[in-house]
Design a protein around this motif. Sequence first.
Motif, PDB file in Angstrom:
ATOM      1  N   UNK A  23     -13.747   1.682  -7.695  1.00 58.06           N
ATOM      2  CA  UNK A  23     -14.434   0.410  -7.771  1.00 58.06           C
ATOM      3  C   UNK A  23     -14.121   0.145  -6.264  1.00 58.06           C
ATOM      4  N   UNK A  24     -12.802   0.283  -5.562  1.00 58.69           N
ATOM      5  CA  UNK A  24     -12.357  -0.495  -4.468  1.00 58.69           C
ATOM      6  C   UNK A  24     -13.202   0.475  -3.171  1.00 58.69           C
ATOM      7  N   UNK A  25     -13.574   1.528  -3.439  1.00 57.64           N
ATOM      8  CA  UNK A  25     -14.355   2.258  -2.422  1.00 57.64           C
ATOM      9  C   UNK A  25     -15.703   1.770  -2.485  1.00 57.64           C
ATOM     10  N   UNK A  26     -16.270   1.337  -3.573  1.00 59.53           N
ATOM     11  CA  UNK A  26     -17.628   1.070  -3.690  1.00 59.53           C
ATOM     12  C   UNK A  26     -17.813  -0.382  -3.100  1.00 59.53           C
ATOM     13  N   UNK A  27     -16.889  -1.175  -3.476  1.00 53.29           N
ATOM     14  CA  UNK A  27     -16.911  -2.634  -2.972  1.00 53.29           C
ATOM     15  C   UNK A  27     -16.046  -3.041  -1.783  1.00 53.29           C
ATOM     16  N   UNK A  28     -15.497  -2.108  -1.221  1.00 56.88           N
ATOM     17  CA  UNK A  28     -14.751  -2.357   0.044  1.00 56.88           C
ATOM     18  C   UNK A  28     -13.333  -3.122   0.113  1.00 56.88           C
ATOM     19  N   UNK A  29     -12.785  -3.029  -1.311  1.00 57.79           N
ATOM     20  CA  UNK A  29     -11.616  -3.470  -1.501  1.00 57.79           C
ATOM     21  C   UNK A  29     -10.776  -2.642  -1.054  1.00 57.79           C
ATOM     22  N   UNK A  30      -9.321  -3.216  -0.187  1.00 63.25           N
ATOM     23  CA  UNK A  30      -8.531  -2.312   0.315  1.00 63.25           C
ATOM     24  C   UNK A  30      -7.277  -2.419  -0.767  1.00 63.25           C
ATOM     25  N   UNK A  31      -6.689  -1.266  -0.792  1.00 61.19           N
ATOM     26  CA  UNK A  31      -5.535  -1.128  -1.654  1.00 61.19           C
ATOM     27  C   UNK A  31      -4.515   0.089  -0.955  1.00 61.19           C
ATOM     28  N   UNK A  32      -3.511   0.255  -1.508  1.00 57.77           N
ATOM     29  CA  UNK A  32      -2.497   1.291  -0.903  1.00 57.77           C
ATOM     30  C   UNK A  32      -1.696   1.736  -2.068  1.00 57.77           C
ATOM     31  N   UNK A  33      -1.284   2.894  -2.070  1.00 55.88           N
ATOM     32  CA  UNK A  33      -0.205   3.378  -2.937  1.00 55.88           C
ATOM     33  C   UNK A  33       0.951   2.808  -2.403  1.00 55.88           C
ATOM     34  N   UNK A  34       2.187   2.450  -3.044  1.00 54.54           N
ATOM     35  CA  UNK A  34       3.323   1.758  -2.505  1.00 54.54           C
ATOM     36  C   UNK A  34       4.397   2.361  -3.411  1.00 54.54           C
ATOM     37  N   UNK A  35       5.455   1.575  -3.101  1.00 54.70           N
ATOM     38  CA  UNK A  35       6.802   2.112  -3.737  1.00 54.70           C
ATOM     39  C   UNK A  35       7.071   3.438  -4.010  1.00 54.70           C
ATOM     40  N   UNK A  36       7.250   3.765  -5.279  1.00 52.12           N
ATOM     41  CA  UNK A  36       7.718   5.039  -5.746  1.00 52.12           C
ATOM     42  C   UNK A  36       6.396   6.008  -5.781  1.00 52.12           C
ATOM     43  N   UNK A  37       5.132   5.419  -6.121  1.00 54.16           N
ATOM     44  CA  UNK A  37       4.167   6.223  -5.996  1.00 54.16           C
ATOM     45  C   UNK A  37       3.931   6.932  -4.693  1.00 54.16           C
ATOM     46  N   UNK A  38       4.078   6.113  -3.819  1.00 56.13           N
ATOM     47  CA  UNK A  38       3.694   6.527  -2.209  1.00 56.13           C
ATOM     48  C   UNK A  38       4.854   7.689  -1.954  1.00 56.13           C
ATOM     49  N   UNK A  39       6.075   7.244  -2.325  1.00 53.43           N
ATOM     50  CA  UNK A  39       7.142   8.191  -2.144  1.00 53.43           C
ATOM     51  C   UNK A  39       6.817   9.692  -2.883  1.00 53.43           C
ATOM     52  N   UNK A  40       6.362   9.414  -3.984  1.00 53.09           N
ATOM     53  CA  UNK A  40       5.815  10.729  -4.560  1.00 53.09           C
ATOM     54  C   UNK A  40       4.963  11.508  -3.894  1.00 53.09           C
ATOM     55  N   UNK A  41       3.790  10.676  -3.679  1.00 53.98           N
ATOM     56  CA  UNK A  41       2.636  11.516  -2.849  1.00 53.98           C
ATOM     57  C   UNK A  41       3.127  12.020  -1.769  1.00 53.98           C
ATOM     58  N   UNK A  42       4.075  11.562  -0.895  1.00 55.93           N
ATOM     59  CA  UNK A  42       4.560  12.137   0.260  1.00 55.93           C
ATOM     60  C   UNK A  42       5.541  12.919   0.034  1.00 55.93           C
ATOM     61  N   UNK A  43       6.268  13.022  -1.005  1.00 57.58           N
ATOM     62  CA  UNK A  43       7.460  14.179  -0.869  1.00 57.58           C
ATOM     63  C   UNK A  43       7.050  15.057  -2.136  1.00 57.58           C
ATOM     64  N   UNK A  44       6.158  14.831  -3.095  1.00 58.36           N
ATOM     65  CA  UNK A  44       5.869  15.699  -3.963  1.00 58.36           C
ATOM     66  C   UNK A  44       4.252  16.134  -4.229  1.00 58.36           C
ATOM     67  N   UNK A  45       3.624  15.116  -3.516  1.00 58.74           N
ATOM     68  CA  UNK A  45       2.226  15.218  -3.581  1.00 58.74           C
ATOM     69  C   UNK A  45       1.461  14.756  -4.889  1.00 58.74           C
ATOM     70  N   UNK A 243      16.621   7.944   3.765  1.00 63.50           N
ATOM     71  CA  UNK A 243      16.259   9.060   3.887  1.00 63.50           C
ATOM     72  C   UNK A 243      15.428   9.545   2.725  1.00 63.50           C
ATOM     73  N   UNK A 244      14.221   9.197   2.799  1.00 62.49           N
ATOM     74  CA  UNK A 244      13.171   9.540   1.476  1.00 62.49           C
ATOM     75  C   UNK A 244      12.866  10.628   1.054  1.00 62.49           C
ATOM     76  N   UNK A 245      12.818  11.683   1.927  1.00 63.82           N
ATOM     77  CA  UNK A 245      12.579  13.283   1.839  1.00 63.82           C
ATOM     78  C   UNK A 245      13.728  13.823   0.811  1.00 63.82           C
ATOM     79  N   UNK A 246      15.035  13.379   1.027  1.00 64.69           N
ATOM     80  CA  UNK A 246      16.118  13.987   0.002  1.00 64.69           C
ATOM     81  C   UNK A 246      16.143  13.437  -1.072  1.00 64.69           C
ATOM     82  N   UNK A 247      16.107  13.993  -2.308  1.00 62.17           N
ATOM     83  CA  UNK A 247      15.718  13.341  -3.528  1.00 62.17           C
ATOM     84  C   UNK A 247      17.298  13.011  -3.776  1.00 62.17           C
ATOM     85  N   UNK A 248      17.421  11.891  -4.674  1.00 66.20           N
ATOM     86  CA  UNK A 248      18.781  11.304  -5.085  1.00 66.20           C
ATOM     87  C   UNK A 248      19.257  12.312  -5.952  1.00 66.20           C
ATOM     88  N   UNK A 249      20.893  12.442  -6.085  1.00 65.31           N
ATOM     89  CA  UNK A 249      21.527  13.373  -7.320  1.00 65.31           C
ATOM     90  C   UNK A 249      20.741  12.858  -8.578  1.00 65.31           C
TER      91      UNK A 249
END
Length: 265
Positions: A23-45, A243-249
């Motif tokens: 929907x966002x791509x079709x209608x030009x609405x901006x959005x961003x992965x954020x919080x733990x979802x963005x962390x998961x994307x970067x660290x775990x894909x 240090x977000x690339x180091x997983x917590x214990x």
Amino acid sequence: MKEISLKERKQLQFDILVKIDSICREHGFRYYLCSGTLLGAVRHKGYIPWDDDIDISMPREDYEAFYRYFQKNNIDDDMQLISYRDKTSIYPFFKMINPKTVVVEHYVDSRYRTGVWVDIFPVDGVEKNDDEPFRLNAETQKRYKLIIANPSYATSLPRKIVKRILTPIFRRQDIYELAATLDKTISATPISPNNDIALAVWGYDERERMPFSMLEPTEIEFEGSLFYAPRDYDAYLTAIFGDYMTPPPPDQREAHFCSAYWKDR
């Protein structure tokens, strides 16, 4: 009701995210992965292995435009946008849910249950050196925890006693009015190059304060597909998590304490 496995719940959330992205791509609405979802994307894909939800954010203008569009055009029986504005949700941000499901959060009173969700947060302007939005946010979240608490669940007996005493007192407040007041106050400052920006209606307190340039997008992989994220995600994640690339214990790997079920049909 038939229980939904964690794997299936994640797939339902991911399906919602894919539809929001479309929907966002079709209608030009901006959005961003954020919080733990963005962390998961970067660290775990993808998902953080012990996480169980998806968070995205939208600049206020796009957030409101997306809401108006969806209210008028949704024909998908597997998606419902819920909000305090029509009393389908108690929070000061949107949730996109699958209405055929119900989520039981063990620490939340049963009257506030919703379906399997993706959280959608507004990003607002914040005047430089103004910490009032974050103070108000923190105070409101404290009130929420007591209003929505399930007094039968607590991590210790003293906490359970405190909940049983305070929750009935705090429930006298109108939670929808509380959400509306916070949302109205936070959204009063416009997004502009002269202001900072922040996910200030919920989020991670003052750590959410970011420069206007954080709105510049990039694409990033999450569970095998590409979604939008802040171009300078390293600065964002460092501010929020250190240090977000180091997983917590293992003893600090927290997830929501909840279960999901298919509604009886």
